[in-house]
Design a protein around this motif. Structure first.
Motif, PDB file in Angstrom:
ATOM      1  N   ASN A   1      48.409  16.019  33.643  1.00  0.00           N
ATOM      2  CA  ASN A   1      49.238  14.940  34.181  1.00  0.00           C
ATOM      3  C   ASN A   1      49.116  13.675  33.335  1.00  0.00           C
ATOM      4  OD1 ASN A   1      50.043  16.637  36.230  1.00  0.00           O
ATOM      5  ND2 ASN A   1      48.644  15.770  37.743  1.00  0.00           N
ATOM      6  N   ASP A   2      47.880  13.345  32.929  1.00  0.00           N
ATOM      7  CA  ASP A   2      47.674  12.184  32.056  1.00  0.00           C
ATOM      8  C   ASP A   2      48.439  12.356  30.750  1.00  0.00           C
ATOM      9  OD1 ASP A   2      46.029  11.008  33.910  1.00  0.00           O
ATOM     10  OD2 ASP A   2      44.164  11.380  32.803  1.00  0.00           O
ATOM     11  N   PHE A   3      48.316  13.524  30.154  1.00  0.00           N
ATOM     12  CA  PHE A   3      49.004  13.792  28.889  1.00  0.00           C
ATOM     13  C   PHE A   3      50.510  13.649  29.063  1.00  0.00           C
ATOM     14  CE2 PHE A   3      51.355  16.669  26.152  1.00  0.00           C
ATOM     15  CZ  PHE A   3      50.897  16.294  24.895  1.00  0.00           C
ATOM     16  N   ASN A   4      51.043  14.281  30.082  1.00  0.00           N
ATOM     17  CA  ASN A   4      52.495  14.237  30.302  1.00  0.00           C
ATOM     18  C   ASN A   4      52.989  12.818  30.574  1.00  0.00           C
ATOM     19  OD1 ASN A   4      52.843  16.973  29.871  1.00  0.00           O
ATOM     20  ND2 ASN A   4      52.583  17.497  32.021  1.00  0.00           N
TER      21      ASN A   4
ATOM     22  N   SER B   1      55.568  10.793  26.759  1.00  0.00           N
ATOM     23  CA  SER B   1      56.897  10.209  26.631  1.00  0.00           C
ATOM     24  C   SER B   1      56.819   8.856  25.923  1.00  0.00           C
ATOM     25  CB  SER B   1      57.539  10.061  28.009  1.00  0.00           C
ATOM     26  OG  SER B   1      58.800   9.458  27.891  1.00  0.00           O
ATOM     27  N   GLU B   2      55.856   8.045  26.303  1.00  0.00           N
ATOM     28  CA  GLU B   2      55.677   6.750  25.648  1.00  0.00           C
ATOM     29  C   GLU B   2      55.308   6.948  24.175  1.00  0.00           C
ATOM     30  OE1 GLU B   2      53.124   2.597  26.001  1.00  0.00           O
ATOM     31  OE2 GLU B   2      52.521   4.307  27.209  1.00  0.00           O
ATOM     32  N   TYR B   3      54.441   7.905  23.913  1.00  0.00           N
ATOM     33  CA  TYR B   3      54.068   8.207  22.528  1.00  0.00           C
ATOM     34  C   TYR B   3      55.293   8.580  21.703  1.00  0.00           C
ATOM     35  CZ  TYR B   3      52.728  11.141  18.611  1.00  0.00           C
ATOM     36  OH  TYR B   3      52.640  11.709  17.361  1.00  0.00           O
ATOM     37  N   ARG B   4      56.141   9.447  22.239  1.00  0.00           N
ATOM     38  CA  ARG B   4      57.348   9.874  21.512  1.00  0.00           C
ATOM     39  C   ARG B   4      58.279   8.691  21.264  1.00  0.00           C
ATOM     40  NH1 ARG B   4      57.900  13.796  18.580  1.00  0.00           N
ATOM     41  NH2 ARG B   4      60.036  14.109  19.193  1.00  0.00           N
ATOM     42  N   ASP B   5      58.434   7.826  22.247  1.00  0.00           N
ATOM     43  CA  ASP B   5      59.277   6.639  22.086  1.00  0.00           C
ATOM     44  C   ASP B   5      58.726   5.719  20.997  1.00  0.00           C
ATOM     45  OD1 ASP B   5      60.929   7.554  24.108  1.00  0.00           O
ATOM     46  OD2 ASP B   5      60.070   6.237  25.638  1.00  0.00           O
TER      47      ASP B   5
END
Length: 65
Positions: free
Chosen positions: A17-20, A24-28
């Motif tokens: 859950n933490d990773f998910n 998204s923020e990492y990809r952005d």
């Protein structure tokens, strides 16, 4: 180390859950950095062209031939 070894399915799910949540923020951010890097590359190429066309560039080129 931020996370200890996984010892239960609940802990595994919590890490997932933490990773998910952060992925998204990492990809952005990664996409934003990629756009900025591309822009700097374009600006660098443009700067090199302007410098090559300058009077100083022409003088140095003549003296090195």
């Amino acid at each position: 180390r931020k996370y200890a070894a996984i010892s239960s399915s609940e802990q595994r799910q919590s890490y997932k859950n933490d990773f998910n949540a952060e992925y998204s923020e990492y990809r952005d951010l990664h996409a934003r950095i990629e756009r900025i890097t591309r822009r700097f590359t374009q600006l660098d190429a443009k700067l090199k062209q302007l410098l090559q066309g300058s009077e100083e560039y022409k003088v140095k080129k003549k003296t090195t031939q």
